[in-house]
Every structure is written in structure tokens, then in C-alpha cells.
Scaffold this motif. Structure first.
Motif, PDB file in Angstrom:
ATOM      1  N   MET A 190      86.976  86.264  31.472  1.00 15.33           N
ATOM      2  CA  MET A 190      86.273  87.047  30.492  1.00 15.33           C
ATOM      3  C   MET A 190      84.993  87.607  31.111  1.00 15.33           C
ATOM      4  SD  MET A 190      84.768  85.999  26.767  1.00 15.33           S
ATOM      5  CE  MET A 190      86.320  86.144  25.940  1.00 15.33           C
ATOM      6  N   ILE A 191      84.686  88.834  30.783  1.00 12.56           N
ATOM      7  CA  ILE A 191      83.453  89.487  31.188  1.00 12.56           C
ATOM      8  C   ILE A 191      82.667  89.786  29.918  1.00 12.56           C
ATOM      9  CG2 ILE A 191      82.448  91.505  32.312  1.00 12.56           C
ATOM     10  CD1 ILE A 191      85.119  91.703  33.894  1.00 12.56           C
ATOM     11  N   ASN A 192      81.393  89.433  29.914  1.00 14.85           N
ATOM     12  CA  ASN A 192      80.568  89.613  28.727  1.00 14.85           C
ATOM     13  C   ASN A 192      79.524  90.693  28.950  1.00 14.85           C
ATOM     14  OD1 ASN A 192      81.648  87.280  27.207  1.00 14.85           O
ATOM     15  ND2 ASN A 192      80.810  86.163  28.930  1.00 14.85           N
ATOM     16  N   LEU A 193      79.199  91.400  27.883  1.00 16.39           N
ATOM     17  CA  LEU A 193      78.118  92.378  27.895  1.00 16.39           C
ATOM     18  C   LEU A 193      77.107  91.957  26.835  1.00 16.39           C
ATOM     19  CD1 LEU A 193      80.696  95.107  27.972  1.00 16.39           C
ATOM     20  CD2 LEU A 193      78.732  95.386  29.416  1.00 16.39           C
ATOM     21  N   THR A 194      75.836  91.956  27.213  1.00 15.89           N
ATOM     22  CA  THR A 194      74.801  91.647  26.234  1.00 15.89           C
ATOM     23  C   THR A 194      74.666  92.836  25.278  1.00 15.89           C
ATOM     24  OG1 THR A 194      73.027  92.629  27.539  1.00 15.89           O
ATOM     25  CG2 THR A 194      73.519  90.270  27.935  1.00 15.89           C
ATOM     26  N   ALA A 195      73.930  92.621  24.200  1.00 17.85           N
ATOM     27  CA  ALA A 195      73.696  93.703  23.232  1.00 17.85           C
ATOM     28  C   ALA A 195      73.011  94.884  23.904  1.00 17.85           C
ATOM     29  CB  ALA A 195      72.861  93.183  22.063  1.00 17.85           C
ATOM     30  N   SER A 196      72.085  94.602  24.800  1.00 20.20           N
ATOM     31  CA  SER A 196      71.375  95.658  25.523  1.00 20.20           C
ATOM     32  C   SER A 196      72.332  96.447  26.414  1.00 20.20           C
ATOM     33  CB  SER A 196      70.252  95.042  26.355  1.00 20.20           C
ATOM     34  OG  SER A 196      69.568  96.022  27.079  1.00 20.20           O
ATOM     35  N   ALA A 197      73.236  95.764  27.103  1.00 23.42           N
ATOM     36  CA  ALA A 197      74.214  96.435  27.966  1.00 23.42           C
ATOM     37  C   ALA A 197      75.177  97.274  27.129  1.00 23.42           C
ATOM     38  CB  ALA A 197      74.979  95.421  28.802  1.00 23.42           C
ATOM     39  N   HIS A 225      86.678  88.126  40.849  1.00 27.19           N
ATOM     40  CA  HIS A 225      85.272  87.975  41.227  1.00 27.19           C
ATOM     41  C   HIS A 225      84.333  88.067  40.017  1.00 27.19           C
ATOM     42  CE1 HIS A 225      86.062  88.152  45.520  1.00 27.19           C
ATOM     43  NE2 HIS A 225      86.796  89.224  45.328  1.00 27.19           N
ATOM     44  N   LEU A 226      84.829  88.647  38.921  1.00 30.16           N
ATOM     45  CA  LEU A 226      83.976  88.916  37.769  1.00 30.16           C
ATOM     46  C   LEU A 226      84.188  87.981  36.586  1.00 30.16           C
ATOM     47  CD1 LEU A 226      84.264  92.809  37.876  1.00 30.16           C
ATOM     48  CD2 LEU A 226      82.223  91.452  38.392  1.00 30.16           C
ATOM     49  N   THR A 227      85.192  87.132  36.647  1.00 23.48           N
ATOM     50  CA  THR A 227      85.464  86.221  35.532  1.00 23.48           C
ATOM     51  C   THR A 227      84.235  85.379  35.222  1.00 23.48           C
ATOM     52  OG1 THR A 227      87.805  86.141  36.090  1.00 23.48           O
ATOM     53  CG2 THR A 227      86.961  84.369  34.718  1.00 23.48           C
ATOM     54  N   GLY A 228      83.818  85.407  33.968  1.00 27.79           N
ATOM     55  CA  GLY A 228      82.661  84.634  33.535  1.00 27.79           C
ATOM     56  C   GLY A 228      81.332  85.361  33.688  1.00 27.79           C
ATOM     57  N   THR A 229      81.355  86.566  34.227  1.00 16.86           N
ATOM     58  CA  THR A 229      80.120  87.322  34.465  1.00 16.86           C
ATOM     59  C   THR A 229      79.556  87.891  33.168  1.00 16.86           C
ATOM     60  OG1 THR A 229      80.785  87.922  36.703  1.00 16.86           O
ATOM     61  CG2 THR A 229      79.165  89.351  35.652  1.00 16.86           C
ATOM     62  N   THR A 230      78.245  87.842  33.050  1.00 21.43           N
ATOM     63  CA  THR A 230      77.543  88.489  31.939  1.00 21.43           C
ATOM     64  C   THR A 230      76.764  89.663  32.525  1.00 21.43           C
ATOM     65  OG1 THR A 230      77.357  86.456  30.669  1.00 21.43           O
ATOM     66  CG2 THR A 230      75.798  88.221  30.136  1.00 21.43           C
ATOM     67  N   GLY A 233      61.698  99.822  36.906  1.00 21.13           N
ATOM     68  CA  GLY A 233      62.853 100.639  36.562  1.00 21.13           C
ATOM     69  C   GLY A 233      63.805  99.906  35.643  1.00 21.13           C
ATOM     70  N   SER A 234      64.845 100.594  35.272  1.00 20.70           N
ATOM     71  CA  SER A 234      65.848 100.062  34.368  1.00 20.70           C
ATOM     72  C   SER A 234      67.189 100.001  35.084  1.00 20.70           C
ATOM     73  CB  SER A 234      65.981 100.963  33.147  1.00 20.70           C
ATOM     74  OG  SER A 234      64.750 101.127  32.517  1.00 20.70           O
ATOM     75  N   GLY A 235      68.043  99.091  34.631  1.00 23.68           N
ATOM     76  CA  GLY A 235      69.365  99.031  35.223  1.00 23.68           C
ATOM     77  C   GLY A 235      70.157  97.833  34.769  1.00 23.68           C
ATOM     78  N   PHE A 236      71.398  97.807  35.203  1.00 20.15           N
ATOM     79  CA  PHE A 236      72.303  96.724  34.865  1.00 20.15           C
ATOM     80  C   PHE A 236      72.090  95.551  35.820  1.00 20.15           C
ATOM     81  CE2 PHE A 236      74.390 100.406  33.054  1.00 20.15           C
ATOM     82  CZ  PHE A 236      74.784  99.930  31.816  1.00 20.15           C
ATOM     83  N   THR A 237      72.174  94.352  35.282  1.00 21.42           N
ATOM     84  CA  THR A 237      72.121  93.138  36.094  1.00 21.42           C
ATOM     85  C   THR A 237      73.392  92.335  35.839  1.00 21.42           C
ATOM     86  OG1 THR A 237      70.969  91.847  34.399  1.00 21.42           O
ATOM     87  CG2 THR A 237      69.595  93.035  36.007  1.00 21.42           C
ATOM     88  N   PHE A 238      73.765  91.544  36.819  1.00 23.77           N
ATOM     89  CA  PHE A 238      74.990  90.753  36.751  1.00 23.77           C
ATOM     90  C   PHE A 238      74.651  89.279  36.921  1.00 23.77           C
ATOM     91  CE2 PHE A 238      76.066  94.962  38.051  1.00 23.77           C
ATOM     92  CZ  PHE A 238      77.313  95.224  37.519  1.00 23.77           C
ATOM     93  N   ASP A 239      75.001  88.477  35.933  1.00 24.10           N
ATOM     94  CA  ASP A 239      74.885  87.023  36.049  1.00 24.10           C
ATOM     95  C   ASP A 239      76.297  86.518  36.312  1.00 24.10           C
ATOM     96  OD1 ASP A 239      74.254  84.352  35.967  1.00 24.10           O
ATOM     97  OD2 ASP A 239      73.907  84.299  33.803  1.00 24.10           O
ATOM     98  N   ASN A 240      76.611  86.341  37.599  1.00 24.98           N
ATOM     99  CA  ASN A 240      77.966  86.045  38.033  1.00 24.98           C
ATOM    100  C   ASN A 240      78.066  84.594  38.502  1.00 24.98           C
ATOM    101  OD1 ASN A 240      80.449  85.900  39.303  1.00 24.98           O
ATOM    102  ND2 ASN A 240      80.286  87.922  40.234  1.00 24.98           N
ATOM    103  N   PRO A 241      78.789  83.743  37.755  1.00 22.93           N
ATOM    104  CA  PRO A 241      78.916  82.340  38.152  1.00 22.93           C
ATOM    105  C   PRO A 241      79.764  82.138  39.408  1.00 22.93           C
ATOM    106  CG  PRO A 241      80.345  82.793  36.302  1.00 22.93           C
ATOM    107  CD  PRO A 241      79.525  84.034  36.523  1.00 22.93           C
ATOM    108  N   ASN A 242      80.479  83.161  39.841  1.00 20.87           N
ATOM    109  CA  ASN A 242      81.313  83.071  41.042  1.00 20.87           C
ATOM    110  C   ASN A 242      80.529  83.361  42.316  1.00 20.87           C
ATOM    111  OD1 ASN A 242      83.839  82.767  39.496  1.00 20.87           O
ATOM    112  ND2 ASN A 242      83.344  84.834  38.838  1.00 20.87           N
TER     113      ASN A 242
END
Length: 106
Positions: A1-8, A71-76, A85-94
């Protein structure tokens, strides 16, 4: 599963709605490169490719190729706004390590 926060989710929906072309979701790819070994690539997409899994989160479709998915399973995925600046961040447990920019991992 890949999760997106409300902000993302908000950021992706905004980009999709403002796109000049027909877009139905976000493609996320992990490929070799970057300073830590792998890098994240994101792009708008109109449809899934044959080797992609489609994940829907609160009305947003994510297209992830099968090699990247492992590689992305469990990533938020988050979208942050900061002084630098602004941008996407990845919290990847893998990931065993990350580079300082947050766009590359191993």
C-alpha cells in the motif's frame, strides 16, 4: 500500500485540475540513479500502462509499475511547504538510507 497525506492529495488534485492535457492520475517510478542508489520520479498520466498497478486514494489514481511497487510498499508521500521551497517527500520504510535532498534512497 502507498499512502498520500491530505496535503499530498490536495497538491496532486490541484496539479491534475490545472493540467492543460487530459490527466487521470499520477505515475510514480523508482529507478536506478540519484546520490543514494535509487530515485523517485513522478509525472502526470492519462492511463495505466500494461505493467502498472493502479491504486486509488481519495479520488486520486496512482500508476505504479510492478518493479517500482516493491520499493514503494508502505511508503507515505507528503507535500510540504517550507522556507527553502515546496515539494513532495517520501517516508519509505524500505529505504536503508536517504540522501539529504529526500529524492534518492537505497
Amino acid at each position: 500500500m502507498i499512502n498520500l497525506t491530505a496535503s499530498a492529495l490536495k497538491a496532486v488534485k490541484s496539479v491534475i485540475s490545472n493540467s492543460a492535457r487530459q490527466v487521470s492520475g499520477l505515475r510514480i517510478i523508482v529507478e536506478a540513479g540519484g546520490c543514494a542508489g535509487f530515485k523517485y520520479i513522478m509525472d502526470l498520466a492519462s492511463e495505466a500502462k500494461p505493467d502498472e498497478t493502479v491504486i486509488e486514494r481519495d479520488g486520486v489514481k496512482l500508476f505504479v509499475d510492478n518493479k517500482s511497487y516493491e520499493h514503494l510498499t508502505g511508503t507515505t508521500i507528503d507535500f510540504v511547504v517550507g522556507l527553502e521551497g515546496s515539494g513532495f517527500t517520501f517516508d519509505n520504510p524500505n529505504a536503508t538510507s536517504n540522501c539529504s535532498c529526500g529524492k534518492s534512497f537505497s
